[in-house]
Scaffold this active site. Structure first.
Site, short mmCIF file in Angstrom:
data_model
loop_
_atom_site.label_atom_id
_atom_site.label_comp_id
_atom_site.label_asym_id
_atom_site.label_seq_id
_atom_site.Cartn_x
_atom_site.Cartn_y
_atom_site.Cartn_z
N CYS A 145 5.04 6.48 -10.63
CA CYS A 145 5.75 7.15 -11.53
C CYS A 145 5.80 8.78 -11.12
O CYS A 145 5.96 9.68 -11.90
CB CYS A 145 5.21 7.29 -13.13
SG CYS A 145 5.05 5.75 -13.54
N CYS A 197 -3.95 5.16 -7.37
CA CYS A 197 -4.43 4.77 -8.88
C CYS A 197 -6.03 4.16 -8.82
O CYS A 197 -6.25 3.51 -7.82
CB CYS A 197 -3.56 3.56 -9.24
SG CYS A 197 -3.69 3.13 -11.13
N CYS A 242 -5.67 7.82 -10.46
CA CYS A 242 -5.41 9.26 -9.86
C CYS A 242 -6.51 10.03 -10.37
O CYS A 242 -7.15 9.95 -11.27
CB CYS A 242 -4.10 9.84 -10.07
SG CYS A 242 -3.63 9.71 -12.06
#
Lengths: 107, 114
Positions: free
Chosen positions: B55, B72, B74
């Site tokens: 994203c 991830c 994060c």
């Protein structure tokens, strides 16, 4: 049903910067969850503001030049352009009212 | 849009399920969001060797993987439970559902039409 036009690195200047009406640009990517949530909101805005605001989408994966030029980091980023200039932006999956209120400032 | 391999998708699915339980966070009320993000993470795992956040836009994905900040989970997620991808949502979030699991079948179905 109006659907927001996909704009590319090649067509960005003519479609966005040279537009006679303000433009809402939805910077998105295929595997971004919140982009999927904001897409129907952007479509609704496109219908509500038909003729007054142009609504387009830029796939940042396929069009890195435009995304880099405007410093896109978090996606979705919704950017407003008027008279060839970036005038405002909203980041994330925002409600329709937030987006509409931001747009109304430039009409 | 190609989907990720079974192996990497299962890896990300298992990670997300156990991480949600461990942090007391929930998947989005719209499973389409969860599915798209898990496919995105799995594809990054496949292409880059790390589950870089799908994203965000990066000028150089390889460099970002090495920097590790957006791998991830994060840093904002680990420090403040902030996941702007809406994969891990705290219960007070308007979009939080009540599930911490998703089936592989669901993920594939929800991401197939892309």
């Amino acid at each position: 049903m109006s659907e927001a036009t996909q704009v590319t690195d090649a067509s960005f200047d003519s479609e966005v910067l040279e537009s006679e009406v303000p433009v809402l640009v939805d910077f998105w990517a295929p595997w971004c969850g919140p982009c999927r949530m904001v897409a129907p909101v952007v479509e609704e805005i496109s219908k509500d503001y038909d003729g007054r605001v142009k609504v387009v989408k830029v796939d940042t994966d396929k069009n890195p030049s435009v995304a880099n030029k405007y410093g896109i980091r978090s996606i979705p980023t919704l950017m407003i352009f008027k008279g060839g200039q970036k005038v405002d932006m909203v980041v994330g999956a925002v409600p329709k009212t937030t987006l509409a209120n931001t747009l109304d400032k430039y009409l | 849009m190609n989907q990720a391999s079974e192996k990497n998708l299962d890896l990300m699915k298992s990670f997300a399920e156990s991480y949600a339980k461990r942090t007391g966070t929930y998947f989005c009320v719209d499973p389409g969001v969860t599915a798209v993000v898990l496919e995105g993470l799995a594809k990054h795992k496949e292409d880059l060797g790390a589950a870089l956040c799908p994203c965000r836009h990066y000028e150089d994905k390889e460099a970002e993987v090495k920097a590790t900040y957006w791998n991830c989970p994060c840093v904002p997620m680990r420090e403040r439970k902030e996941c702007h991808c809406m994969l891990f949502l705290t219960p007070d979030n308007d979009f939080a559902g009540d599930l911490q699991s998703i089936t592989t079948e669901e993920i594939r179905t929800l991401t197939a039409q892309g």
